[in-house]
Design an enzyme around this catalytic site. Structure first.
Site, short mmCIF file in Angstrom:
data_model
loop_
_atom_site.label_atom_id
_atom_site.label_comp_id
_atom_site.label_asym_id
_atom_site.label_seq_id
_atom_site.Cartn_x
_atom_site.Cartn_y
_atom_site.Cartn_z
N ALA A 128 23.69 37.66 37.21
CA ALA A 128 24.19 38.29 36.12
C ALA A 128 24.80 39.64 36.57
O ALA A 128 23.92 40.72 36.90
CB ALA A 128 23.29 38.44 34.91
N ILE A 162 50.33 42.85 44.38
CA ILE A 162 49.48 43.03 45.22
C ILE A 162 49.34 44.52 45.42
O ILE A 162 50.51 45.25 45.52
CB ILE A 162 50.07 42.33 46.98
CG1 ILE A 162 50.18 40.89 46.88
CG2 ILE A 162 49.27 42.88 48.04
CD1 ILE A 162 50.74 40.33 48.08
N ALA A 215 28.69 50.85 43.15
CA ALA A 215 27.73 51.87 42.93
C ALA A 215 26.77 51.45 41.90
O ALA A 215 25.28 51.62 42.27
CB ALA A 215 27.91 53.33 42.40
N TYR A 230 31.89 49.96 40.16
CA TYR A 230 30.91 48.54 40.28
C TYR A 230 30.06 48.70 41.37
O TYR A 230 29.03 48.38 41.19
CB TYR A 230 32.09 47.52 40.32
CG TYR A 230 31.64 46.19 40.95
CD1 TYR A 230 30.58 45.54 40.59
CD2 TYR A 230 31.94 45.90 42.31
CE1 TYR A 230 30.00 44.34 40.96
CE2 TYR A 230 31.72 44.80 42.93
CZ TYR A 230 30.62 43.94 42.35
OH TYR A 230 30.15 42.99 43.03
N GLU A 270 28.44 42.71 35.88
CA GLU A 270 29.75 43.18 35.60
C GLU A 270 30.43 43.37 37.37
O GLU A 270 29.69 43.79 37.87
CB GLU A 270 30.00 44.51 34.92
CG GLU A 270 29.60 44.18 33.49
CD GLU A 270 30.65 43.20 32.51
OE1 GLU A 270 31.72 43.27 33.09
OE2 GLU A 270 30.36 42.91 31.30
N ARG A 308 39.59 41.58 53.82
CA ARG A 308 38.51 41.09 53.31
C ARG A 308 37.73 40.08 53.94
O ARG A 308 38.85 39.09 54.62
CB ARG A 308 38.64 40.71 51.75
CG ARG A 308 39.09 41.85 50.73
CD ARG A 308 38.00 42.85 50.65
NE ARG A 308 38.20 43.84 49.63
CZ ARG A 308 38.86 44.89 50.09
NH1 ARG A 308 39.00 45.39 51.45
NH2 ARG A 308 39.29 46.18 49.15
N LYS A 350 25.84 48.20 41.49
CA LYS A 350 25.08 47.10 42.33
C LYS A 350 24.17 47.75 43.31
O LYS A 350 23.10 47.21 43.59
CB LYS A 350 26.33 46.21 42.96
CG LYS A 350 27.08 45.26 42.03
CD LYS A 350 25.94 44.20 41.28
CE LYS A 350 25.58 43.34 42.05
NZ LYS A 350 24.68 42.25 41.64
N THR A 385 26.49 42.32 46.74
CA THR A 385 27.75 42.22 47.18
C THR A 385 27.89 43.15 48.60
O THR A 385 27.12 43.96 48.64
CB THR A 385 28.93 42.89 46.12
OG1 THR A 385 29.97 42.80 46.73
CG2 THR A 385 28.25 44.22 45.59
N ASP A 386 28.79 42.87 49.18
CA ASP A 386 29.03 43.65 50.61
C ASP A 386 29.52 45.12 50.02
O ASP A 386 29.58 45.93 50.93
CB ASP A 386 29.92 43.00 51.64
CG ASP A 386 31.49 42.56 51.01
OD1 ASP A 386 31.77 42.55 49.76
OD2 ASP A 386 32.06 41.81 51.69
N GLU A 387 30.34 45.18 49.12
CA GLU A 387 30.73 46.38 48.61
C GLU A 387 29.77 47.47 48.54
O GLU A 387 30.22 48.47 48.24
CB GLU A 387 31.54 46.31 47.29
CG GLU A 387 32.63 45.18 47.36
CD GLU A 387 33.52 45.30 46.15
OE1 GLU A 387 33.81 46.43 45.66
OE2 GLU A 387 33.96 44.07 45.70
N LYS A 445 25.22 35.68 28.93
CA LYS A 445 25.46 36.32 27.72
C LYS A 445 26.95 35.92 27.03
O LYS A 445 27.10 36.30 25.81
CB LYS A 445 25.69 37.90 28.02
CG LYS A 445 25.90 39.02 26.79
CD LYS A 445 25.80 40.24 27.29
CE LYS A 445 26.25 41.30 26.32
NZ LYS A 445 26.34 42.63 26.70
N LEU A 446 27.69 35.20 27.71
CA LEU A 446 28.95 34.80 27.61
C LEU A 446 29.99 35.87 26.96
O LEU A 446 30.56 35.77 26.21
CB LEU A 446 29.07 33.79 26.37
CG LEU A 446 28.27 32.37 26.90
CD1 LEU A 446 28.24 31.37 25.59
CD2 LEU A 446 28.66 31.84 28.02
#
Length: 352
Positions: free
Chosen positions: A81, A215, A161, A159, A83, A223, A163, A133-135, A33-34
């Site tokens: 793809a 930080i 949730a 994010y 976010e 991580r 995924k 993702t691992d999240e 989508k750029l």
């Protein structure tokens, strides 16, 4: 034969396309989508490659996706793809719901429709590989075991949730409709072409520009770090050898606190591009207010993909992070071009 790669101009997607075209003659249709993090400069080196074709568009654009699938007849769809930035999801979750959930749903539906038009041989060859993702697994305490594939999903940010929801959709399209899917859940990636809002590229570039290295909190969040090219090779391994319907965790076996990572970056920069005043870049480290709901620890157990498919990372954190820092030092034109006005505004909003 052809593969379709969505999110192909992003950080991991572009690295996958570049790596794929170095070892395969199979054509790549790159869809992106750029948005702010999609950068065609990442793919500049393959623009003239006869096995590469770019299409601009949204995975949620059903008409476009259907056209691409029927025109190119791919044997594989790899869905990068998404976010992906937690901070952005906290400030503006809507884009994450639209892309990660509804976009994945519409992509799955077009993949299912296309799959149903294939011959029996074509259906046996076809794969839909979903990169996650691992999240989605939530957070760990210091002494908890690393995430295995059967770990219960406990996402803690908009994010993660979104995924997690996309992972469930992929599973359901396999179970209900027989779509041949594979899912990978990776740990934190780092390496070339990383958009400079994530920890490693942000700190490298801030250090070189004499700015603070921000930080969150006390920097003790842990991580597991995975060099992006290793991740891409892991995805290729899953694509070639993975069992339909299975999930494979891809991790680097490199648990580090955020503070350890930034200290390592500073030490490498002290060696490779010393400050003019002779002081260490560590002096630029500053601690800022922690973000809401910040997960304490992520750790991937990548035993399954190692034992069953024979994949393991080639880079240690020490070798991978050195390559990464050197890449940013050698590609200052890319850095200058990616630092748009919007990017600068985003840094001010989050780290001031």
């Amino acid at each position: 034969m052809t593969i379709v790669v969505t999110g192909a101009a992003g950080f991991i997607g572009s690295n996958f396309v570049l790596n794929w075209l170095t070892h395969s003659e199979e054509k790549v249709i790159a869809l992106d989508k750029l948005t702010y993090a999609g950068n065609l400069e990442n793919l500049k080196s393959v623009e003239a490659n006869a096995n590469y074709e770019f299409a601009q568009g949204d995975i949620g654009d059903s008409r476009l996706v259907a056209k691409l699938l029927h025109q190119h007849q791919p044997r594989v769809i790899i869905n990068f793809a998404a976010e992906s930035h937690v901070d952005r999801s906290i400030h503006g979750p809507d884009d994450f719901m639209q892309t990660n959930i509804l976009g994945t749903y519409r992509l799955l539906e077009e993949a299912r429709s296309f799959f149903n038009t294939l011959s029996e041989v074509g259906q046996k060859q076809f794969r839909f590989l979903h990169v996650s993702t691992d999240e989605v697994y939530g957070t760990l305490s210091t002494n908890d075991r690393a995430f295995k594939e059967e770990k219960r999903y406990e996402p803690n940010s908009p994010y993660s949730a979104s995924k997690a929801a996309s992972d469930h959709l992929v599973r359901a399209w396999n179970h209900t409709y027989g779509l041949p899917v594979l899912t990978t859940n990776c740990s934190n990636n780092y390496g070339p072409y990383h958009f400079p809002e994530k920890l490693i590229p942000l700190c490298v570039l801030n250090a070189l520009n004499g700015k603070d290295l921000p930080i969150y909190g006390d920097g003790q969040q842990i991580r597991d770090w995975l060099y992006v090219v290793d991740h891409c090779k892991g995805i290729t391994t899953v694509l070639e050898k993975g069992v339909i319907g299975e999930t494979y965790n891809i991790g680097g076996w490199n648990e580090k606190t955020n503070l350890e990572v930034v200290n390592t970056l500073c030490d490498l920069l002290d060696e490779l591009k010393p400050r003019e005043d002779g002081k260490s870049y560590r002096e630029q480290i500053t601690f800022v207010k922690d973000r809401p709901g910040h997960d304490q620890r992520y750790a991937i157990d990548a035993t399954k993909i190692s034992k069953e498919l024979g994949w393991k990372p080639e880079e240690t954190f020490e070798t991978g992070i050195r390559k990464t820092v050197q890449w940013y030092l050698d590609h200052q034109d890319w850095v200058a071009n990616v630092q748009s006005g919007e990017y600068q505004n985003w840094l001010t909003k989050n780290y001031s």
